[in-house]
Design an enzyme around this catalytic site. Structure first.
Site, short mmCIF file in Angstrom:
data_model
loop_
_atom_site.label_atom_id
_atom_site.label_comp_id
_atom_site.label_asym_id
_atom_site.label_seq_id
_atom_site.Cartn_x
_atom_site.Cartn_y
_atom_site.Cartn_z
N GLY A 91 0.87 -1.18 0.00
CA GLY A 91 0.00 0.00 0.00
C GLY A 91 0.90 1.22 0.00
N HIS A 147 -9.49 -2.51 18.19
CA HIS A 147 -9.25 -1.15 17.68
C HIS A 147 -10.58 -0.58 17.20
CE1 HIS A 147 -6.92 2.13 16.26
NE2 HIS A 147 -7.02 1.86 14.97
N1 APR Z 1 -2.63 -4.63 -2.78
C1 APR Z 1 -1.83 -3.60 -2.47
N2 APR Z 1 -2.27 -2.35 -2.27
C2 APR Z 1 -3.59 -2.13 -2.40
C3 APR Z 1 -4.48 -3.17 -2.72
C4 APR Z 1 -3.96 -4.47 -2.91
N3 APR Z 1 -4.74 -5.51 -3.20
N4 APR Z 1 -5.73 -2.64 -2.77
C5 APR Z 1 -5.61 -1.33 -2.49
N5 APR Z 1 -4.32 -1.01 -2.27
C6 APR Z 1 -3.72 0.31 -2.01
C7 APR Z 1 -4.49 1.45 -2.67
O1 APR Z 1 -4.27 1.49 -4.07
C8 APR Z 1 -3.94 2.65 -1.92
O2 APR Z 1 -2.84 3.26 -2.59
O3 APR Z 1 -3.74 0.66 -0.64
C9 APR Z 1 -3.47 2.07 -0.58
C10 APR Z 1 -4.17 2.67 0.62
O4 APR Z 1 -3.77 4.00 0.71
P1 APR Z 1 -4.78 5.18 1.16
O5 APR Z 1 -6.03 5.07 0.36
O6 APR Z 1 -4.03 6.45 1.12
O7 APR Z 1 -5.16 4.76 2.67
P2 APR Z 1 -4.31 4.99 4.01
O8 APR Z 1 -4.72 6.26 4.65
O9 APR Z 1 -2.88 4.74 3.75
O10 APR Z 1 -4.95 3.82 4.92
C11 APR Z 1 -4.80 2.47 4.60
O11 APR Z 1 -4.92 1.77 6.91
O12 APR Z 1 -5.53 2.90 8.84
C12 APR Z 1 -5.94 2.03 7.85
O13 APR Z 1 -8.29 2.44 7.74
C13 APR Z 1 -7.07 2.60 7.05
O14 APR Z 1 -7.64 0.54 5.98
C14 APR Z 1 -7.00 1.79 5.81
C15 APR Z 1 -5.49 1.58 5.63
#
Ligand code: APR
Length: 312
Positions: free
Chosen positions: A10, A178
């Site tokens: 991510g 959480h």
């Molecule tokens: N594999 C890898 N990455 C993925 C996948 C996947 N299958 N599906 C989605 N992603 C990526 C998205 O493309 C995105 O870039 O995960 C990233 C998440 O980033 P953000 O949308 O900026 O979210 P963020 O604020 O980083 O939070 C991520 O952490 O705290 C928790 O609730 C929050 O579940 C959320 C996670």
């Protein structure tokens, strides 16, 4: 000797901040992974962060990718894959969207880095980390969820501001799931050893407990998305404890097998994290009230885990 390999799954808000911290602390080389449609985004972020190293003076390599083979043999994985909350949503509302994502991540990780120490951040945290461990079949010492360090950090800030003292001198412990019924254990919250109850009035403490429980939602309400600086820093503290064998005592979501009277569930409890992963689950005395609150929190966690199990 080669440098450690830290995989960040991510490359969004938390992923980027994780990469910055890991590189800045030179904990290892970073592989910043995202899905194919965001590969260039991950590559761009990685390049920006490598250029950041030219100013700050770190040599860690940071590479963006959407190819799981690049995660081969990773020592640590920190998982933020999934969607964050929007205002008005609870963490549990994310389960339908984030469940297939954690399964995708786990099945790939099982293939390329089954021995990694894994820290899950994706929400709903306790159910996502449970599912990750189930799919990978990893030992319970090697899979943890990040929640307690963040929830405790939030509470430490509120207490420090109320008491008019440095955050450095406030220590707290937040247990349970959480979610909004997490359990801040006031009896173990101190200002350099002085119980907070001797310094802060009861009504103020009650308000701080409430604000801590809803601490994530407060930020989602303000920003329109979830927090990322403190969550990233909290996960890096856990990764550092593992990589440097620090044996830190940190509240973490771990697999319980009878501890605190719970079985086959992930929930936040104090643990020691060192070079072997979760080296010890520390069982502390709780008041009857705290036990009741923990049971309530466990019940909410279990209901989401049940949803996950049913669709397995
Ligand atoms: N594999 C890898 N990455 C993925 C996948 C996947 N299958 N599906 C989605 N992603 C990526 C998205 O493309 C995105 O870039 O995960 C990233 C998440 O980033 P953000 O949308 O900026 O979210 P963020 O604020 O980083 O939070 C991520 O952490 O705290 C928790 O609730 C929050 O579940 C959320 C996670």
């Amino acid at each position: 000797p080669t440098r450690k390999k830290i995989g960040l799954i991510g490359a969004g808000n938390i992923g980027g901040e994780l990469a910055r911290l890991v590189a800045n602390k030179e904990l290892g080389d970073v592989v910043l992974f995202d899905i194919a449609s965001k590969e260039n985004f991950a590559k761009g972020k990685a390049l920006d962060l490598e250029q950041n190293g030219s100013v700050l003076g770190y040599d860690a390599s940071i590479r963006g990718t959407s190819n799981w083979d690049d995660l081969q043999g990773a020592d640590v994985l920190i998982i933020t894959a999934g969607v964050p909350r929007k205002p008005g949503q609870s963490r549990d509302d994310l389960v339908a969207t984030n469940l297939p994502i954690i399964r995708d991540v786990a099945s790939n990780a099982k293939r390329v880095c089954p021995d990694a120490f894994v820290i899950v951040i994706s929400n709903p945290l306790d159910a996502m980390v449970y599912e990750y461990k189930r799919v990978v079949g990893a030992p319970k010492e090697k899979v943890v969820g990040m929640a307690g360090v963040l929830d405790s950090a939030r509470m430490q800030l509120f207490l420090a501001r109320e008491a008019g003292v440095s955050v450095k001198d406030v220590r707290t412990t937040v247990l349970g799931g959480h979610g909004d019924d997490m359990v801040p254990v006031l009896g173990y919250c101190t200002i350099n050893g002085i119980p907070v109850g001797q310094v802060i009035a009861k009504e103020k403490l009650d308000a701080i407990v409430e604000r801590t429980r809803k601490g994530g939602g407060e930020i989602v309400g303000l920003m329109g998305t979830s927090a990322y600086y403190a969550p990233a820093t909290s996960a890096v503290a856990m990764a550092e404890a593992y990589l440097l064998d620090q044996k830190r005592l940190l509240p973490s979501a771990v697999y319980l097998d009878g501890e605190y009277g719970y079985k086959d569930i992930f929930m936040g409890v104090p643990v020691v994290i060192g070079g072997k992963g979760v080296e010890k689950i520390v069982q502390i005395d709780l008041t009857d009230d705290e036990k009741t609150m923990l049971a309530k929190s466990a019940k909410s966690v279990q209901s989401v885990i049940d949803v996950v199990k049913k669709s397995a």
